[in-house]
Design a protein around this motif. Structure first.
Motif, short mmCIF file in Angstrom:
data_model
loop_
_atom_site.label_atom_id
_atom_site.label_comp_id
_atom_site.label_asym_id
_atom_site.label_seq_id
_atom_site.Cartn_x
_atom_site.Cartn_y
_atom_site.Cartn_z
N LYS A 90 35.68 110.35 107.31
CA LYS A 90 34.96 109.34 106.46
C LYS A 90 35.04 108.05 107.17
O LYS A 90 36.03 107.68 108.00
N PHE A 91 33.79 107.35 107.18
CA PHE A 91 33.95 106.01 108.04
C PHE A 91 33.49 104.86 107.16
O PHE A 91 33.12 103.80 107.59
N TRP A 92 33.71 104.87 105.77
CA TRP A 92 33.47 103.71 105.11
C TRP A 92 34.58 103.58 104.03
O TRP A 92 35.44 104.45 103.75
N LYS A 93 34.53 102.41 103.46
CA LYS A 93 35.80 101.94 102.61
C LYS A 93 35.18 102.20 100.99
O LYS A 93 34.17 101.98 100.80
N GLY A 94 36.21 102.78 100.39
CA GLY A 94 35.65 103.32 98.72
C GLY A 94 35.91 104.72 98.63
O GLY A 94 35.84 105.39 99.51
N ASP A 95 35.79 104.89 97.38
CA ASP A 95 36.01 106.36 96.75
C ASP A 95 34.73 107.10 96.30
O ASP A 95 34.98 107.95 95.66
N VAL A 96 33.64 106.44 96.72
CA VAL A 96 32.43 106.79 96.12
C VAL A 96 31.47 107.36 97.35
O VAL A 96 31.34 106.82 98.41
N MET A 97 30.72 108.47 97.17
CA MET A 97 29.49 108.84 98.30
C MET A 97 28.37 108.01 98.04
O MET A 97 27.77 108.37 97.03
N PRO A 98 28.31 107.10 99.27
CA PRO A 98 26.93 106.38 98.97
C PRO A 98 25.78 107.43 98.88
O PRO A 98 25.49 108.32 100.00
N CYS A 99 24.53 106.93 98.32
CA CYS A 99 23.61 107.69 98.10
C CYS A 99 22.71 107.69 99.35
O CYS A 99 22.32 108.76 99.73
N ILE A 100 22.78 106.73 100.14
CA ILE A 100 21.99 106.71 101.37
C ILE A 100 22.56 107.72 102.59
O ILE A 100 21.77 108.22 103.18
N LEU A 101 23.63 107.98 102.38
CA LEU A 101 24.62 108.88 103.08
C LEU A 101 23.99 110.32 102.54
O LEU A 101 24.04 111.21 103.49
N ILE A 102 24.05 110.74 101.34
CA ILE A 102 23.66 111.84 100.80
C ILE A 102 22.15 111.93 101.39
O ILE A 102 21.76 113.18 101.90
N TYR A 103 21.27 111.19 101.07
CA TYR A 103 19.95 111.22 101.43
C TYR A 103 19.90 111.37 103.27
O TYR A 103 18.85 112.33 103.63
N ALA A 104 20.45 110.73 103.84
CA ALA A 104 20.65 111.05 105.37
C ALA A 104 20.96 112.47 105.69
O ALA A 104 20.34 113.05 106.71
N ASP A 105 22.08 113.00 104.93
CA ASP A 105 22.51 114.20 105.34
C ASP A 105 21.56 115.42 105.10
O ASP A 105 21.25 116.23 105.79
N LEU A 106 20.69 115.05 103.98
CA LEU A 106 19.80 115.97 103.60
C LEU A 106 18.44 115.92 104.38
O LEU A 106 18.10 116.93 104.79
N VAL A 107 17.90 114.55 104.61
CA VAL A 107 16.89 114.42 105.13
C VAL A 107 16.61 115.06 106.63
O VAL A 107 15.70 115.16 107.44
N SER A 108 17.81 115.03 107.35
CA SER A 108 18.03 115.34 108.88
C SER A 108 18.18 116.84 109.06
O SER A 108 18.18 117.35 110.18
N SER A 109 18.31 117.46 107.85
CA SER A 109 18.82 118.95 108.15
C SER A 109 17.56 119.76 108.78
O SER A 109 17.64 120.71 109.23
N GLY A 110 16.21 119.12 108.24
CA GLY A 110 14.96 119.92 108.66
C GLY A 110 14.68 120.91 107.78
O GLY A 110 13.55 121.66 107.90
N ASP A 111 15.54 121.39 106.72
CA ASP A 111 15.42 122.38 105.74
C ASP A 111 14.47 121.87 104.47
O ASP A 111 14.68 120.80 103.76
N SER A 112 13.51 122.69 104.34
CA SER A 112 12.41 122.05 103.28
C SER A 112 13.22 121.84 101.90
O SER A 112 12.68 120.92 101.22
N ARG A 113 14.22 122.72 101.48
CA ARG A 113 14.86 122.66 100.40
C ARG A 113 15.52 121.20 100.21
O ARG A 113 15.49 120.30 99.25
N CYS A 114 16.24 120.76 101.40
CA CYS A 114 17.04 119.54 101.31
C CYS A 114 16.03 118.40 101.33
O CYS A 114 16.45 117.51 100.93
N ILE A 115 14.81 118.51 102.13
CA ILE A 115 13.84 117.44 102.26
C ILE A 115 13.37 117.25 100.91
O ILE A 115 13.15 115.98 100.60
#
Length: 335
Positions: A295-320
């Motif tokens: 984990k590289f940020w402070k706080g105990d919440v998963m930021p939505c921009i990181l969820i978005y980045a993990d999904l969109v970078s996967s190349g998987d159509s379901r994730c996109i």
């Protein structure tokens, strides 16, 4: 930057011409001298296609590019062609499905012109490798810069905070914060008005961050690859009592956010030793479908921009698709 766009169009047109040099009239016109890249068109088989220039087209930026293309088609009422330094093979199928024409400097292209339901012509060639990229990544998209931009993207007001506050959150030096802010000003991502900083082009910056995070920072954060002990535990992954300091990311975080996606890959971000996860009895050290990242940020919440980045970078159509839903719902304030 405009000269770079014109250079990409010229190289892409030349690459197609080389393949059709024995066929007169396939491409009659390329560049229009003295015209900016955003107003360029190419004439193919007598039909004018408006050019939209990108450095690279890949799974990370394809949603933004689709929106831009549809908007351009609506404005200019003529067919559009995406022209890029390189189009990743993984998105060929998606671009065809979106009915978007493309051509790159390597000589890959798919161009179709229709009238009503009738196909007038269709040119296609793929399989050419990526050209050598002599443009190194900007320092802002190296490891420290990515951490600063991550903080700036999380809330519009963050860019106006003091360098010291930004440093505290992102865990980099004040010198790095200053360099990143200065570079973002040069690249027109930060506008300074009456001593106030404003973050502009946030959607484009989000896509650039996502792409570079996936390629540069994320691989360095991987701590361990694990697996579930049993298929039942995999099925009931959300019932695992995660240790403090550990959060689900990617597909799992998306599922917890809106239930839209059934996870196939299980990503965790942790600031506590992964051995604490082993104590739950749900995992084993075999390399499987669980990826544990630092984990590289402070706080105990998963930021939505990181969820978005993990999904969109996967190349998987379901994730996109799931990433697009997050963009429309949780990240609707991005331009």
């Amino acid at each position: 930057q405009d000269m770079y766009g014109i250079q990409i169009i010229d190289q892409a047109v030349s690459a197609i011409r080389r393949q059709w040099e024995d066929s007169q009239g396939v491409i009659i016109d390329g560049l229009q001298p003295g015209t900016p890249s955003m107003e360029q068109y190419v004439r193919i088989m007598g039909i004018e296609f408006r050019c939209l220039v990108e450095n690279e087209i890949n799974g990370t930026n394809i949603l933004r590019i689709e929106e831009k293309s549809k908007s351009c088609m609506g404005t200019y009422k003529r067919p559009v062609i995406l022209v890029a330094r390189y189009v990743q093979p993984s998105v060929y199928g998606t671009l065809r499905k979106m009915e978007l024409n493309f051509a790159d400097t390597a000589g890959n292209y798919n161009i179709q012109y229709t009238k009503g339901r009738k196909v007038i012509f269709h040119l296609s060639h793929t399989g050419e490798k990526a050209p050598v990229n002599n443009n190194k990544n900007y320092p802002i998209f190296q490891e420290a810069g990515l951490k600063v931009i991550f903080y700036l993207l999380q809330a519009p007001e963050n860019v106006g905070k003091s360098f010291r506050e930004i440093k505290e959150y992102s865990g980099v030096s004040i010198g790095t914060v200053k360099n990143v802010i200065d570079e973002l000003k040069v690249r027109k991502f930060i506008l300074v008005t009456q001593k106030k900083r404003v973050l502009k082009k946030r959607r484009l910056l989000l896509d650039l961050w996502s792409e570079n995070y996936h390629q540069i920072l994320k691989p360095k954060l991987l701590l361990k690859q694990l697996d579930f002990r049993t298929p039942e535990q995999k099925e009931k992954w959300e019932e695992i009592a995660l240790p403090n300091g550990m959060l689900w990311g990617g597909e799992c975080a998306s599922n917890l956010l809106n239930g839209y996606l059934t996870p196939e890959l299980f990503e965790l971000y942790t600031e506590t030793p992964f051995s604490n996860l082993m104590k739950t009895g749900a995992t084993r050290t075999t390399e499987g479908v669980i990826y544990v990242y630092q984990k590289f940020w402070k706080g105990d919440v998963m930021p939505c921009i990181l969820i978005y980045a993990d999904l969109v970078s996967s190349g998987d159509s379901r994730c996109i698709e799931a990433a697009n839903k997050i963009l429309k719902d949780e990240l609707s304030d991005f331009e």
